[in-house]
Design a protein around this motif. Sequence first.
Motif, PDB file in Angstrom:
ATOM      1  N   GLN A  78     -51.824  -3.981  10.775  1.00  0.00           N
ATOM      2  CA  GLN A  78     -50.640  -3.130  10.853  1.00  0.00           C
ATOM      3  C   GLN A  78     -49.482  -4.066  11.158  1.00  0.00           C
ATOM      4  OE1 GLN A  78     -50.720   0.219  13.531  1.00  0.00           O
ATOM      5  NE2 GLN A  78     -48.677   0.856  12.930  1.00  0.00           N
ATOM      6  N   SER A  81     -45.148  -1.419  13.812  1.00  0.00           N
ATOM      7  CA  SER A  81     -45.307  -0.039  14.265  1.00  0.00           C
ATOM      8  C   SER A  81     -43.941   0.528  14.648  1.00  0.00           C
ATOM      9  CB  SER A  81     -46.240  -0.009  15.478  1.00  0.00           C
ATOM     10  OG  SER A  81     -46.317   1.295  16.012  1.00  0.00           O
ATOM     11  N   SER A 116     -45.870   1.507  10.041  1.00  0.00           N
ATOM     12  CA  SER A 116     -45.498   2.891  10.322  1.00  0.00           C
ATOM     13  C   SER A 116     -44.065   3.010  10.801  1.00  0.00           C
ATOM     14  CB  SER A 116     -46.431   3.474  11.389  1.00  0.00           C
ATOM     15  OG  SER A 116     -46.163   2.885  12.653  1.00  0.00           O
TER      16      SER A 116
END
Length: 133
Positions: A78, A81, A116
């Motif tokens: 990821q 974030s 995200s």
Amino acid sequence: MAFNSCWCIISRGLFGFRLVGANLFTKVAPFVNQICDLLKLGDIDAFFVSDEAWAWQENLYRYIIARWGYSPAIGMWQTVSEINGTNSYDQTDAWHKKVNDYFVANDPYRHPTTASGSGEVAWPAGHAVMDMP
């Protein structure tokens, strides 16, 4: 039983200190500036656009991939974030593409990538480059 994790490389908490009004951010911002200095990432306002900051980020990402990329416990990277909570949100699309492309090109095990925004924020430019929107 196998365990896979999604390792978050950069969290909004490191670069979201323009959210004035929240006392916590005012108290933590000097600490974050010290981390940026320690990691040679430069000023938090220049993190997404500075060539020098990118060179140091490449070193950090190369180390992360070399150190932990072999592990079957890494389910995906990821890369960031809650990107919409950062100081320079208008600069982040190009930066995120660069980070994502770096992981795709340099991870020999080719773990999928994701990132995200916070809440229900649409992020078409980010979703277009990551493997797992």
